[in-house]
Enzyme design. Sequence first.
Site, PDB file in Angstrom:
ATOM      1  N   GLY A  28      55.683 -36.815 -75.024  1.00  0.00           N
ATOM      2  CA  GLY A  28      56.529 -36.569 -76.202  1.00  0.00           C
ATOM      3  C   GLY A  28      55.800 -36.314 -77.497  1.00  0.00           C
ATOM      4  O   GLY A  28      56.269 -35.553 -78.336  1.00  0.00           O
ATOM      5  N   GLU A  71      53.290 -41.685 -81.880  1.00  0.00           N
ATOM      6  CA  GLU A  71      54.430 -41.676 -80.960  1.00  0.00           C
ATOM      7  C   GLU A  71      55.478 -40.684 -81.448  1.00  0.00           C
ATOM      8  O   GLU A  71      55.524 -40.344 -82.628  1.00  0.00           O
ATOM      9  CB  GLU A  71      54.975 -43.116 -80.883  1.00  0.00           C
ATOM     10  CG  GLU A  71      56.130 -43.366 -79.946  1.00  0.00           C
ATOM     11  CD  GLU A  71      55.950 -42.943 -78.499  1.00  0.00           C
ATOM     12  OE1 GLU A  71      55.647 -41.755 -78.259  1.00  0.00           O
ATOM     13  OE2 GLU A  71      56.165 -43.778 -77.605  1.00  0.00           O
ATOM     14  N   ASP A  92      62.698 -46.188 -80.383  1.00  0.00           N
ATOM     15  CA  ASP A  92      64.114 -46.350 -80.094  1.00  0.00           C
ATOM     16  C   ASP A  92      64.394 -47.855 -79.962  1.00  0.00           C
ATOM     17  O   ASP A  92      64.540 -48.540 -80.967  1.00  0.00           O
ATOM     18  CB  ASP A  92      64.390 -45.556 -78.809  1.00  0.00           C
ATOM     19  CG  ASP A  92      65.852 -45.459 -78.444  1.00  0.00           C
ATOM     20  OD1 ASP A  92      66.693 -45.447 -79.339  1.00  0.00           O
ATOM     21  OD2 ASP A  92      66.156 -45.383 -77.237  1.00  0.00           O
ATOM     22  N   LEU A 106      56.729 -49.430 -77.405  1.00  0.00           N
ATOM     23  CA  LEU A 106      55.693 -49.641 -78.401  1.00  0.00           C
ATOM     24  C   LEU A 106      55.260 -51.086 -78.506  1.00  0.00           C
ATOM     25  O   LEU A 106      54.082 -51.359 -78.698  1.00  0.00           O
ATOM     26  CB  LEU A 106      56.171 -49.142 -79.765  1.00  0.00           C
ATOM     27  CG  LEU A 106      55.794 -47.717 -80.104  1.00  0.00           C
ATOM     28  CD1 LEU A 106      54.281 -47.540 -80.039  1.00  0.00           C
ATOM     29  CD2 LEU A 106      56.419 -46.721 -79.150  1.00  0.00           C
ATOM     30  N   ASP A 119      62.066 -34.632 -75.003  1.00  0.00           N
ATOM     31  CA  ASP A 119      62.732 -33.958 -73.900  1.00  0.00           C
ATOM     32  C   ASP A 119      64.027 -34.633 -73.477  1.00  0.00           C
ATOM     33  O   ASP A 119      64.294 -35.786 -73.816  1.00  0.00           O
ATOM     34  CB  ASP A 119      61.814 -33.934 -72.677  1.00  0.00           C
ATOM     35  CG  ASP A 119      61.719 -35.314 -72.025  1.00  0.00           C
ATOM     36  OD1 ASP A 119      61.339 -36.280 -72.720  1.00  0.00           O
ATOM     37  OD2 ASP A 119      62.059 -35.440 -70.833  1.00  0.00           O
ATOM     38  N   ARG A 154      61.321 -29.607 -74.680  1.00  0.00           N
ATOM     39  CA  ARG A 154      60.162 -30.103 -75.423  1.00  0.00           C
ATOM     40  C   ARG A 154      59.600 -29.070 -76.387  1.00  0.00           C
ATOM     41  O   ARG A 154      59.062 -29.412 -77.434  1.00  0.00           O
ATOM     42  CB  ARG A 154      59.023 -30.466 -74.457  1.00  0.00           C
ATOM     43  CG  ARG A 154      59.180 -31.782 -73.786  1.00  0.00           C
ATOM     44  CD  ARG A 154      57.852 -32.181 -73.150  1.00  0.00           C
ATOM     45  NE  ARG A 154      58.050 -33.110 -72.048  1.00  0.00           N
ATOM     46  CZ  ARG A 154      58.269 -34.410 -72.200  1.00  0.00           C
ATOM     47  NH1 ARG A 154      58.324 -34.925 -73.407  1.00  0.00           N
ATOM     48  NH2 ARG A 154      58.449 -35.179 -71.155  1.00  0.00           N
TER      49      ARG A 154
HETATM   50  P1  IMP Z   1      61.855 -47.285 -76.572  1.00  0.00           P
HETATM   51  O1  IMP Z   1      60.946 -48.064 -75.678  1.00  0.00           O
HETATM   52  O2  IMP Z   1      63.307 -47.564 -76.273  1.00  0.00           O
HETATM   53  O3  IMP Z   1      61.551 -47.411 -78.026  1.00  0.00           O
HETATM   54  O4  IMP Z   1      61.744 -45.789 -76.120  1.00  0.00           O
HETATM   55  C1  IMP Z   1      60.859 -44.923 -76.617  1.00  0.00           C
HETATM   56  C2  IMP Z   1      60.777 -43.711 -75.732  1.00  0.00           C
HETATM   57  O5  IMP Z   1      62.069 -43.319 -75.228  1.00  0.00           O
HETATM   58  C3  IMP Z   1      60.286 -42.536 -76.519  1.00  0.00           C
HETATM   59  O6  IMP Z   1      58.883 -42.462 -76.493  1.00  0.00           O
HETATM   60  C4  IMP Z   1      60.969 -41.374 -75.823  1.00  0.00           C
HETATM   61  O7  IMP Z   1      60.180 -40.945 -74.739  1.00  0.00           O
HETATM   62  C5  IMP Z   1      62.260 -41.941 -75.305  1.00  0.00           C
HETATM   63  N1  IMP Z   1      63.393 -41.658 -76.213  1.00  0.00           N
HETATM   64  C6  IMP Z   1      64.061 -42.520 -76.987  1.00  0.00           C
HETATM   65  N2  IMP Z   1      65.014 -41.920 -77.706  1.00  0.00           N
HETATM   66  C7  IMP Z   1      64.930 -40.612 -77.390  1.00  0.00           C
HETATM   67  C8  IMP Z   1      65.662 -39.435 -77.836  1.00  0.00           C
HETATM   68  O8  IMP Z   1      66.564 -39.454 -78.675  1.00  0.00           O
HETATM   69  N3  IMP Z   1      65.266 -38.264 -77.273  1.00  0.00           N
HETATM   70  C9  IMP Z   1      64.273 -38.162 -76.355  1.00  0.00           C
HETATM   71  N4  IMP Z   1      63.564 -39.224 -75.930  1.00  0.00           N
HETATM   72  C10 IMP Z   1      63.906 -40.438 -76.439  1.00  0.00           C
HETATM   73 MG    MG Z   2      57.662 -41.158 -75.479  1.00  0.00          MG
END
Ligand code: IMP
Ligand code: MG
Length: 176
Positions: free
Chosen positions: A42, A97, A101, A106, A157, A163
């Site tokens: 990403g 990054e 989300d 992270l 993506d 992407r």
């Molecule tokens: P987290 O562990 O929930 O913070 O997720 C982070 C990862 O989820 C990111 O690095 C993305 O790969 C994916 N992700 C979270 N939200 C989105 C979005 O809106 N679009 C695409 N990928 C997302």
């Molecule tokens: Mg990611």
Amino acid sequence: MKERIEVMIPEEQLLARVRELAEQISKRYAGKELKLICILKGSIFFTTELAKRITLPVKLDFMSVSSYENGTTSTGRIRIVKDLDDSIRDEHVLVVEDIVDSGRTLSFLMEMLKSRQPASLSLCTLLDKPDRRVVDVTVDYTGFQIPDEFVVGFGLDYAQKYRTLPYVGILKMDEA
Ligand code: IMP
Ligand code: MG
């Protein structure tokens, strides 16, 4: 369901913000050498645009972790798919990054990298969805805070698609 993309952040706005971040980072690490860790896949576009504009010696390394499978919801499972090539011990490390989300990816990653004893460790994300946070993470540099929408483009993506769009857009699902 028919997929449609609605532009959220146009390319010019993304690049203008990248320039600002690069300037901020260049000042913050003045006189030092910086290692950028690109979190695949990403953040490849964001990392390259940012790296080109940082006016310091920059090294790059890459890591791939999986948290999302094919879809828009988190599985909660995190796994290292590809580790860094080199040690980060005693280096100034900036993790780059695409989006924070829930924060699960992270928070796991930063803890793991911290245990490798870098001289410093910071986090830069292009996008942040603060409303979705489940786990606390300290973000040092943020491109844009965005509302709780699923976005694609500029590296992000949906099931490996979209992407390469030069902008960030909201993925809309229309009834066919
Ligand atoms: P987290 O562990 O929930 O913070 O997720 C982070 C990862 O989820 C990111 O690095 C993305 O790969 C994916 N992700 C979270 N939200 C989105 C979005 O809106 N679009 C695409 N990928 C997302
Ligand atoms: Mg990611």
